[in-house]
Design an enzyme around this catalytic site. Structure first.
Site, PDB file in Angstrom:
ATOM      1  N   ASP A 201       1.899   3.944   3.132  1.00 14.64           N
ATOM      2  CA  ASP A 201       0.892   4.818   2.539  1.00 14.64           C
ATOM      3  C   ASP A 201       1.529   5.967   1.744  1.00 14.64           C
ATOM      4  O   ASP A 201       1.733   5.865   0.540  1.00 14.64           O
ATOM      5  CB  ASP A 201      -0.037   5.334   3.641  1.00 14.64           C
ATOM      6  CG  ASP A 201      -1.391   5.792   3.115  1.00 14.64           C
ATOM      7  OD1 ASP A 201      -1.679   5.599   1.914  1.00 14.64           O
ATOM      8  OD2 ASP A 201      -2.191   6.322   3.919  1.00 14.64           O
ATOM      9  N   ASP A 202       1.833   7.061   2.410  1.00 11.34           N
ATOM     10  CA  ASP A 202       2.471   8.243   1.808  1.00 11.34           C
ATOM     11  C   ASP A 202       3.575   8.685   2.764  1.00 11.34           C
ATOM     12  O   ASP A 202       3.429   9.695   3.469  1.00 11.34           O
ATOM     13  CB  ASP A 202       1.454   9.377   1.624  1.00 11.34           C
ATOM     14  CG  ASP A 202       0.226   8.937   0.846  1.00 11.34           C
ATOM     15  OD1 ASP A 202       0.288   8.902  -0.390  1.00 11.34           O
ATOM     16  OD2 ASP A 202      -0.802   8.635   1.481  1.00 11.34           O
TER      17      ASP A 202
ATOM     18  N   GLU B 136     -10.965   3.525   6.775  1.00 10.60           N
ATOM     19  CA  GLU B 136     -10.009   4.499   7.310  1.00 10.60           C
ATOM     20  C   GLU B 136     -10.798   5.634   7.954  1.00 10.60           C
ATOM     21  O   GLU B 136     -10.501   6.063   9.066  1.00 10.60           O
ATOM     22  CB  GLU B 136      -9.107   5.028   6.197  1.00 10.60           C
ATOM     23  CG  GLU B 136      -8.084   6.053   6.666  1.00 10.60           C
ATOM     24  CD  GLU B 136      -7.292   6.677   5.517  1.00 10.60           C
ATOM     25  OE1 GLU B 136      -6.259   7.299   5.802  1.00 10.60           O
ATOM     26  OE2 GLU B 136      -7.722   6.568   4.349  1.00 10.60           O
TER      27      GLU B 136
ATOM     28  N   HIS C 113      -9.697   1.327  -0.820  1.00 12.25           N
ATOM     29  CA  HIS C 113      -9.565   1.998   0.467  1.00 12.25           C
ATOM     30  C   HIS C 113     -10.932   1.990   1.159  1.00 12.25           C
ATOM     31  O   HIS C 113     -11.943   2.377   0.569  1.00 12.25           O
ATOM     32  CB  HIS C 113      -9.138   3.445   0.279  1.00 12.25           C
ATOM     33  CG  HIS C 113      -7.706   3.622  -0.109  1.00 12.25           C
ATOM     34  ND1 HIS C 113      -7.118   2.948  -1.145  1.00 12.25           N
ATOM     35  CD2 HIS C 113      -6.736   4.443   0.415  1.00 12.25           C
ATOM     36  CE1 HIS C 113      -5.848   3.335  -1.248  1.00 12.25           C
ATOM     37  NE2 HIS C 113      -5.592   4.234  -0.316  1.00 12.25           N
TER      38      HIS C 113
ATOM     39  N   HIS D 292       1.313   4.939  -2.332  1.00 12.10           N
ATOM     40  CA  HIS D 292       0.937   5.833  -3.423  1.00 12.10           C
ATOM     41  C   HIS D 292       2.217   6.407  -4.021  1.00 12.10           C
ATOM     42  O   HIS D 292       3.021   7.001  -3.294  1.00 12.10           O
ATOM     43  CB  HIS D 292       0.034   6.952  -2.902  1.00 12.10           C
ATOM     44  CG  HIS D 292      -1.275   6.458  -2.363  1.00 12.10           C
ATOM     45  ND1 HIS D 292      -2.417   6.375  -3.125  1.00 12.10           N
ATOM     46  CD2 HIS D 292      -1.607   6.011  -1.121  1.00 12.10           C
ATOM     47  CE1 HIS D 292      -3.405   5.903  -2.389  1.00 12.10           C
ATOM     48  NE2 HIS D 292      -2.941   5.666  -1.167  1.00 12.10           N
TER      49      HIS D 292
ATOM     50  N   HIS E  29       0.847  -1.192   0.000  1.00 12.75           N
ATOM     51  CA  HIS E  29       0.000   0.000   0.000  1.00 12.75           C
ATOM     52  C   HIS E  29       0.881   1.242   0.000  1.00 12.75           C
ATOM     53  O   HIS E  29       1.246   1.782   1.048  1.00 12.75           O
ATOM     54  CB  HIS E  29      -0.914  -0.005   1.234  1.00 12.75           C
ATOM     55  CG  HIS E  29      -1.981   1.046   1.217  1.00 12.75           C
ATOM     56  ND1 HIS E  29      -3.320   0.745   1.101  1.00 12.75           N
ATOM     57  CD2 HIS E  29      -1.920   2.390   1.316  1.00 12.75           C
ATOM     58  CE1 HIS E  29      -4.034   1.867   1.125  1.00 12.75           C
ATOM     59  NE2 HIS E  29      -3.193   2.882   1.258  1.00 12.75           N
TER      60      HIS E  29
END
Length: 328
Positions: A271-272, A193, A190, A12, A10
């Site tokens: 994630d980021d 969350e 997604h 981005h 996961h």
């Protein structure tokens, strides 16, 4: 912390761009995106809504296939430094050719070239999951799904849904997921969350995914947790992201251990990472400190990630072999 080999499901691609890379590219192009950065040079945002806006501002300087070639190399070099063997990254044709299939192919070719170079140089493997942006709406998602279907194969291995989870309904994106499924792509979305357990259930019911991005709020619904276990659904858990954005107030309040104890398949991703001031090493350190995870725990979640990856069987076997403990 542990130097075990790692797998990330996961991530981005744009969200993994180092701030220095984005800032440097903006200077090259003489574009003023100073509002995207804080005084320390990191990305500046206060909540999830601001994060999405800053994300799009930063992404705006990535406007050519060459930009994405350079971005992919920069991200994979950092992945290799973190000991990550294999990464699945979310790619949005909305940012790569504005959903046009021909333009998307050009961007994709550039990213694949960079991935091949990085694999030869660093040894880390990259695969792509084409991702619709939820807050861009279901009609735009259909264009994204077409891009995914037209380029499905050994490198584009999945289709997903990201963006603002609080906008629209999962069922509105069912057509796009059906198209991707028919093209042979594996599916993730997604959910859980921000949208609570109901959003996870909607993703399972309407999009028929086999993985859930985040999914952590499923913990609030015991029946849903049982369903995740029974159906073998894998959660792409990003604890540092959840804490940074305030989904949970602190690491000791994060439900990853409870989900794992209940038998849910959990994996760990970033994630980021530069947005949330984290890395895979940071994630592992926090998990060890908070929940007492040791090498066997990390090896187990990485085995789960390898088994849940959307790659072909040959690649999966390569990964599993590298994750197995050695005799020395």
């Amino acid at each position: 912390m542990t130097d075990l080999n790692r797998i990330e499901l996961h991530l981005h691609l744009e969200g993994a761009a180092p701030p220095s890379f984005i800032g440097g590219l903006a200077k090259e192009k003489k574009v003023d995106i100073a509002r995207a950065f804080d005084v320390q040079g990191g990305y500046a945002f206060g909540d999830f809504a601001q994060f999405l806006k800053v994300y799009e501002v930063a992404t705006s300087v990535l406007s050519t296939p060459e930009d994405y070639y350079r971005l992919t190399l920069a991200v994979l070099e950092e992945q290799a430094e973190q000991g990550i063997l294999y990464t699945e990254t979310f790619l949005a044709p909305d940012f790569c050719g504005k959903g046009d299939v021909s333009a998307w192919r050009e961007y994709l070719a550039a990213m694949q070239e960079a991935a091949d170079q990085a694999e030869a140089q660093f040894g880390t493997i990259l695969r792509g999951i084409v991702t619709a942006v939820r807050h861009f709406g279901p009609d735009q998602a259909k264009d994204t799904a077409l891009c995914a279907a037209e380029t499905a194969g050994d490198w584009i291995v999945g289709f997903g849904l990201a963006g603002d989870e609080r906008m629209g309904q999962k069922r509105d994106f069912a057509w796009s997921f059906d198209l991707a499924r028919e093209a042979g792509l594996r599916l993730t979305a997604h959910a859980g969350e921000w949208g609570g357990p109901a959003s996870v259930r909607d993703a399972l019911d309407h999009l028929r995914v086999e993985r859930i991005g985040h999914g952590v709020q499923a913990i609030d619904d015991p029946a849903l947790v049982e369903r995740l276990v029974e159906d073998g659904i894998t959660l792409e858990v990003c604890p540092g992201s959840n804490v940074a954005l305030g989904v949970y107030g602190a690491w000791n309040g994060h439900p990853i251990q409870k989900l794992r104890d209940a038998g849910v398949k959990v994996t760990v991703s970033t994630d980021d990472p530069p947005f949330f001031h984290t890395s895979m090493t940071d994630e592992y350190d926090h998990l060890a400190e908070t929940f007492g995870w040791q090498d066997d725990d990390f090896r187990a979640i990485n085995m789960t990630a390898a088994q849940s990856a959307f790659c072909d069987a040959v690649t999966r076997e390569r990964l599993i072999k590298k994750l197995e403990p050695t005799d020395d």
